[in-house]
Write an enzyme that holds these catalytic residues in place. Structure first.
Site, short mmCIF file in Angstrom:
data_model
loop_
_atom_site.label_atom_id
_atom_site.label_comp_id
_atom_site.label_asym_id
_atom_site.label_seq_id
_atom_site.Cartn_x
_atom_site.Cartn_y
_atom_site.Cartn_z
N SER A 248 0.85 -1.19 0.00
CA SER A 248 0.00 0.00 0.00
C SER A 248 0.88 1.24 0.00
CB SER A 248 -0.89 0.01 1.25
OG SER A 248 -1.47 1.29 1.48
N TYR B 159 0.19 0.09 10.61
CA TYR B 159 -0.24 -0.31 9.27
C TYR B 159 0.88 -0.05 8.27
CZ TYR B 159 -2.85 -0.42 4.88
OH TYR B 159 -3.28 -0.71 3.59
#
Length: 319
Positions: free
Chosen positions: A157, A182
């Site tokens: 990501s 994350y």
């Protein structure tokens, strides 16, 4: 040594869909594993690959939910897989290896994002454990079944820009930040592909990582509506308002491209976005891959740590 992290001019882009990537490709006879292949981008990936003739096995925590999601899609089977549980990973992988069927494509699509502080396994931070360690263990346990010439795709990501690997506190034991956690897990996904490609390329097994783009999917399940409104993603009624967001059909395209495109033959260990190889990130500019997520030394160091934590390394005898 020249930098291979350079776009190749694929002819595709941010608005390309997974079906457009696969146009003209026949995947009949190909065996594909997609983790989380019943939800969000994973579902669109499953649908597109099965539509091109591939036989797709989905790894899902809930067999029942997965069955409902893929009802009507031919060429799909489901098996139970909880990436936060290494015993579940072992059982899933052993069943597949024992079946004698070879794997041509493995797409590590499942993941969690910005969840409340959660501990799994041996007290591991849940995002690092689920997004990275579970997939690390899965690939290593499936290695005997992965065909020469296969492709392995790690869905990273743009969130990887938020954090390099925090070697001094990988498990966030001294203060939890959901977005940095994350980001670290997504950096780990990219570094995993870098080192896996180095280990597998002599047998033609190549690995890629990617940023699928910004897409509204169940990945945002842990975010409050107010947080997404404040970020400018949606309006007060829940409607998307950020023009850079993709549809799920577009969001699945880059992982499908990385998994199947003949344009990538002979290449690997690269980070992709918008159905092309990504540029190196520039501070203050959007997109690209940060150096900390493409560093071979960081990738090798992470591999060693991951093998120690999970207790599995298919390449230990060759180190």
């Amino acid at each position: 040594m020249s930098d291979k992290q350079v776009p190749i001019g694929s002819g595709f882009g941010a608005h390309t869909t997974a079906d457009e990537v696969l146009a003209g490709l026949d995947l009949s006879g190909k065996r594909v594993i997609v983790t989380g292949g019943h939800s969000g981008l994973g579902l669109e990936t499953t649908r597109a690959l099965a539509g091109a003739g591939a036989q797709v096995t989905i790894g899902a925590r809930s067999i029942e939910a997965a069955r409902r999601a893929v009802a009507g899609i031919d060429g799909v089977e489901i098996d139970r897989l909880d990436l936060s549980n290494l015993e579940s990973v072992r059982v899933f992988a052993e069943r597949l290896v024992a079946s004698g069927r070879s794997i041509d494509i493995l797409i590590n699509s499942a993941g969690i994002m910005a969840c409340p502080e959660t501990r799994v396994g041996d007290g591991w931070e849940a995002q690092f454990a689920t997004n990275h360690l579970g997939h690390f263990a899965l690939v290593n346990r499936l290695w005997p079944a992965i065909s020469p010439g296969a492709r392995i795709v790690a869905v990273s990501s743009g969130g990887h820009h938020n954090s390099a690997i925090r070697w001094e506190d990988v498990q966030f034991e001294t203060g939890y930040d959901k977005w940095r956690a994350y980001g670290q897990s997504k950096t780990a996904n990219a570094l995993f592909a870098v080192h896996l490609d180095r280990l597998g390329r002599d047998t033609g097994i190549r690995a890629f990582s990617l940023h699928p783009g910004k897409i509204l999917t169940p990945l945002q399940r842990h975010l409050a509506k107010e947080e997404m409104v404040s970020a400018g993603w949606i309006d007060a009624d829940g409607n998307p308002i950020d023009p850079t967001f993709k549809t799920p059909f577009q969001g699945a395209a880059t992982q499908v491209w990385a998994a199947t495109s003949p344009q990538l033959d002979g290449m690997g260990g690269l980070y992709c976005e918008d159905c092309d190889i990504a540029i190196r990130a520039t501070v203050g500019e959007p997109g690209g891959v940060s150096d900390h997520a493409a560093d071979p030394e960081e990738a090798a160091r992470l591999w060693i740590l991951s093998a120690r934590l999970t207790g599995i390394d298919a390449f230990a005898a060759y180190a």
